[in-house]
Design a protein around this motif. Structure first.
Motif, PDB file in Angstrom:
ATOM      1  N   GLN A   5       0.834  -1.206   0.000  1.00 43.63           N
ATOM      2  CA  GLN A   5       0.000   0.000   0.000  1.00 43.63           C
ATOM      3  C   GLN A   5       0.866   1.252   0.000  1.00 43.63           C
ATOM      4  O   GLN A   5       0.559   2.235  -0.661  1.00 43.63           O
ATOM      5  CB  GLN A   5      -0.936  -0.030   1.206  1.00 43.63           C
ATOM      6  N   CYS A  21       0.532   4.003  -2.816  1.00 44.30           N
ATOM      7  CA  CYS A  21      -0.232   5.166  -2.356  1.00 44.30           C
ATOM      8  C   CYS A  21       0.229   6.431  -3.086  1.00 44.30           C
ATOM      9  O   CYS A  21       1.417   6.652  -3.280  1.00 44.30           O
ATOM     10  CB  CYS A  21      -0.084   5.338  -0.856  1.00 44.30           C
ATOM     11  N   PRO A  66       1.190   9.490   0.416  1.00 44.20           N
ATOM     12  CA  PRO A  66       1.418   9.026   1.772  1.00 44.20           C
ATOM     13  C   PRO A  66       1.742  10.180   2.722  1.00 44.20           C
ATOM     14  O   PRO A  66       2.379  11.157   2.315  1.00 44.20           O
ATOM     15  CB  PRO A  66       2.627   8.088   1.630  1.00 44.20           C
ATOM     16  N   PRO A  92       0.521   5.091   4.436  1.00 40.55           N
ATOM     17  CA  PRO A  92      -0.442   5.241   3.332  1.00 40.55           C
ATOM     18  C   PRO A  92      -1.661   6.044   3.770  1.00 40.55           C
ATOM     19  O   PRO A  92      -2.084   5.974   4.927  1.00 40.55           O
ATOM     20  CB  PRO A  92      -0.844   3.797   3.018  1.00 40.55           C
ATOM     21  N   GLU A 150      -4.817   5.889   2.835  1.00 41.49           N
ATOM     22  CA  GLU A 150      -6.071   5.131   2.971  1.00 41.49           C
ATOM     23  C   GLU A 150      -7.245   5.739   2.230  1.00 41.49           C
ATOM     24  O   GLU A 150      -8.344   5.211   2.271  1.00 41.49           O
ATOM     25  CB  GLU A 150      -6.494   4.957   4.451  1.00 41.49           C
ATOM     26  N   CYS A 175      -5.135   3.283  -2.780  1.00 38.86           N
ATOM     27  CA  CYS A 175      -5.411   2.614  -1.501  1.00 38.86           C
ATOM     28  C   CYS A 175      -6.785   1.965  -1.539  1.00 38.86           C
ATOM     29  O   CYS A 175      -6.968   0.838  -1.090  1.00 38.86           O
ATOM     30  CB  CYS A 175      -5.356   3.619  -0.350  1.00 38.86           C
ATOM     31  N   LYS A 176      -7.747   2.699  -2.089  1.00 42.84           N
ATOM     32  CA  LYS A 176      -9.115   2.170  -2.116  1.00 42.84           C
ATOM     33  C   LYS A 176      -9.198   0.921  -2.982  1.00 42.84           C
ATOM     34  O   LYS A 176      -9.886  -0.040  -2.657  1.00 42.84           O
ATOM     35  CB  LYS A 176     -10.072   3.243  -2.658  1.00 42.84           C
ATOM     36  N   LYS A 225      -7.779  -2.126  -1.279  1.00 47.90           N
ATOM     37  CA  LYS A 225      -8.675  -2.662  -0.248  1.00 47.90           C
ATOM     38  C   LYS A 225      -9.792  -3.492  -0.861  1.00 47.90           C
ATOM     39  O   LYS A 225     -10.283  -4.427  -0.247  1.00 47.90           O
ATOM     40  CB  LYS A 225      -9.279  -1.521   0.563  1.00 47.90           C
TER      41      LYS A 225
END
Lengths: 378, 335
Positions: free
Chosen positions: B52, B56, B59, B64, B66, B71-72, B75
């Motif tokens: 990640q 990213c 960051p 990261p 998120e 990032c999404k 996930k």
């Protein structure tokens, strides 16, 4: 996002895009289609990560309004389900609306579907295209280029780069080369207005086969843009993107012999049929090897022998035989593929001895070249 | 598939996380890493953090964000430049590696680094490992490999030498044991499970698992029986181990515990105050330790390890246990 669209136009757009969506993908978002509505019209995108197909439905077609937009936006919907729904809707008017949390309502007549969509921002972003680097090829020519080369790509994955066709742009010509290291197919095409820079990319054979299915047998122009990451084929309102293979394509120019010791001119159809017949008795596990030899009186003999089944011999009248006598063995399958690709009346075969690769060319022009490695037999 | 979560990773593995942050912030990203750590040390979490952080877009302080697109997509497992491989059955097979290599030898839709992760890299079978080796050596573009394993030595030396190593530190057993005792687990059980796993929750689950308690009891009974005579040991296998050997997982647990029992004997022989897996058996261990030599014990440990290998080769489990008992008794190998 909210808009209305004519079902016929939507179906037409979907029919191309759906070809790119694979049911085997491990990436959840690629099971879906991306619908993006802007002021210009509707873009539909489908992808299996190797190839990506995008179609565009303009707001107006032939002076008729096809789409009416209330609110622009984008959404990803399950491809198979969406396609089936659209096909079976009761009326020609389709209204698609996305409310919060990607809830998508599809209405037509008295029926209403509620689909759960996915976030369109998670869909892969397609690269920007630079218009000035593009060049054009008529659709039917492109189809024949694909047909004449793609069969020769390697099917084994041990050298990934050989599973693709090498497209080189140089000296105002497009060279397409495919090889699986036992045979090679090469096609040269002169094209006007090619970009100045030299390009060399390797397009996966599978992508070209898919492209071939989408292209129409017409002389309409297809725009091609090559970049380091992707290649784009643009025909009408359909965009076809393909990933490329990384790695250096082997230099094949040195493989092609310049001189020949035996030259044979023969009718391609009769040779093809003779080889086809001979291959019936050639054993499959040994690559369908057939034997080919010149006889003194202007005849060629094609023969094959397999101890457990039997043997076959056939003589063909050659148009012309020049040079040394020759006995050579090769794979019937490779030979038939090559002859089919040339697809002319007469074919010129240039040999340089029984252990050296030989070339097949059309009598009329130099554009197609097929090279085959012989098989050593005792 | 496990969920993607990098929560608390810096508390779990502070040293390695720091190492990773330095690698990324200095932009010295290698082409291959081995993340090595015992079961329960959070390898997957650390790997996810690493991936990640590499992907990213923005960051913050080497953590990261998120919230960005990359990032999404990680996930929701929608990131096209991230690929992973898990064993198909017992091994990672050549076909799987071929497929991976083929997918990685194509350019990506979005221009970015490609990352592939191989879970349980020690389960690559020989031909798969060699196929991978070729690709590890000469990546065509920006590709990073992350190999996860808990048995570093089981990887091919040629693969090991081509990767940078990141070792995850296990939680000190004493701390883990203390935590377990706080949870109301008995001292002897806490000692045993803290050897089996390094993760608090897993250890608690194991300690409360009735089956595991049964395995533990049977193994201790077996060690005692084996101390008396081989006949007793063989009887014990037929009486107590029949149901246990049905599940491969339990058979493996039993062998692990047996291994720990003999390890205890060695430890007690070396130092009478050593930390034991089975503190409740300490007096018996002391007695055996007096009767055996180091040489015998090391042979016996070897036998158990050998039996563990055979277990993975799908040997008949009852026969395997019987053979092991004979081997343990005699101190030399029966074929």
């Amino acid at each position: 996002m909210k808009f209305e669209v004519m079902r016929d136009s939507l179906l037409e757009g979907l029919s191309d895009v759906i070809k790119a969506v694979s049911s085997k993908t491990t990436i959840p978002i690629l099971t879906g289609l991306k619908l993006e509505i802007t002021n210009k019209g509707l873009y539909i995108t489908g992808s299996d990560s190797d190839i990506t197909i995008q179609t565009f439905i303009p707001v107006e077609k032939n002076g008729e309004q096809v789409i009416s937009i209330t609110e622009p936006g984008s959404i990803v919907l399950q491809a198979r389900v969406f396609n089936e729904i659209v096909r079976k809707l009761p009326t020609n008017n389709v209204e698609i609306e996305v409310t919060n949390q990607f809830q998508t309502h599809i209405r037509s007549g008295k029926s209403e579907f509620n689909l759960i969509g996915l976030d369109a921002s998670e869909y892969p972003m397609l690269p920007e295209i630079e218009e000035e680097r593009q060049f054009f090829i008529p659709s039917d020519l492109l189809k024949s280029i694909i047909k004449e080369t793609v069969f020769a790509v390697s099917t084994s994955e041990s050298r990934p780069v050989l599973t693709g066709v090498n497209w080189q742009v140089k000296d105002g010509e497009l060279h397409c080369i495919a090889t699986d290291s036992h045979r090679l197919a090469k096609r040269k095409t002169a094209i006007k207005d090619l970009p100045e820079e030299e390009y060399s990319i390797v397009i996966p054979g599978k992508s070209l086969n898919e492209l071939n299915k989408i292209l129409e047998e017409t002389s309409s122009e297809v725009a091609i843009v090559m970049t380091q990451q992707q290649v784009l084929f643009k025909t009408g309102n359909v965009l076809f993107y393909s990933r490329l293979l990384e790695g250096n394509y082997p230099d094949t120019s040195r493989l092609i012999p310049n001189e020949s010791k035996t030259t044979i001119l023969v009718n391609s159809k009769s040779l093809l049929q003779a080889i086809d017949r001979a291959s019936l008795l050639a054993r499959e596990e040994r690559n369908n090897v057939v034997r080919f030899s010149t006889l003194g009186n202007g005849f060629i003999e094609v023969s094959s022998n397999s101890p457990e089944i039997g043997n076959v011999e056939e003589q063909i009248q050659a148009e012309e035989i020049d040079g040394e006598e020759l006995k050579i063995s090769f794979s019937a399958k490779y030979m038939m593929d090559a002859l089919k690709a040339i697809d002319g009346q007469d074919v010129k075969i240039l040999f340089t001895g029984a252990m050296r690769p030989f070339i097949l060319k059309s009598v009329h022009d130099d554009s197609i070249l097929q090279l085959i490695l012989p098989v050593r037999t005792y | 598939m496990e969920n993607w979560s990098i929560e608390d990773v810096d508390r779990l593995q502070p040293t390695v996380v720091k190492q990773i942050q330095t690698i990324v912030s200095k932009n010295r990203i290698g082409h291959a890493y081995i993340l090595e750590g015992a079961k329960g040390t959070g390898k997957v979490k650390v790997m996810q953090f690493f991936v990640q952080l590499l992907f990213c877009e923005s960051p913050v302080n080497n953590v990261p964000c998120e919230t960005c697109r990359s990032c999404k997509r990680l996930k929701s497992f929608n990131h096209l430049n991230y690929m992973q491989l898990e064993p198909d059955g017992q091994f990672i097979k050549k076909g799987q590696v071929d497929e991976l290599v083929h997918a990685l030898s194509k350019t990506t839709i979005e221009k970015q680094r490609k990352i592939y992760v191989i879970h349980h890299a020690d389960q690559l079978n020989a031909s798969a490992a060699n196929t991978l080796l070729k690709f590890l050596e000469e990546p065509q573009s920006e590709i990073t490999a992350i190999l996860l394993t808990d048995k570093m030595h089981a990887l091919l030396p040629t693969i090991r030498s081509r990767c940078q190593h990141l070792s995850l530190s296990p939680m000190p057993t004493a701390i883990l044991k203390q935590k377990l005792i706080q949870e109301g687990i008995t001292d002897s059980m806490a000692s045993t499970v803290s050897k089996m796993t390094n993760q608090v929750e897993e250890a608690i689950n194991l300690a409360k698992d009735e089956q595991f308690g049964l395995v533990r009891k049977s193994v201790l009974k077996l060690v005692e029986a084996n101390g008396r005579s081989v006949q007793d040991a063989l009887m014990c296998i037929h009486e107590d181990f029949g149901p246990l050997l049905k599940e491969k997982e339990q058979a493996e647990q039993a062998l692990d515990l047996l291994l720990f029992a003999y390890r205890d004997i060695v430890a007690i022989k070396a130092s009478p105050i050593a930390d034991c897996t089975f503190p409740d058996m300490i007096s018996y261990w002391k007695q055996i330790a007096l009767q055996t030599t180091y040489e015998q014990l090391s042979k016996q440990l070897e036998m158990i390890l050998h039996a563990k290998q055979n277990l993975h080769k799908n040997m008949n489990r009852t026969l395997m246990m019987e053979q092991l008992m004979l081997n343990l008794q005699e101190g030399f190998t029966f074929v």
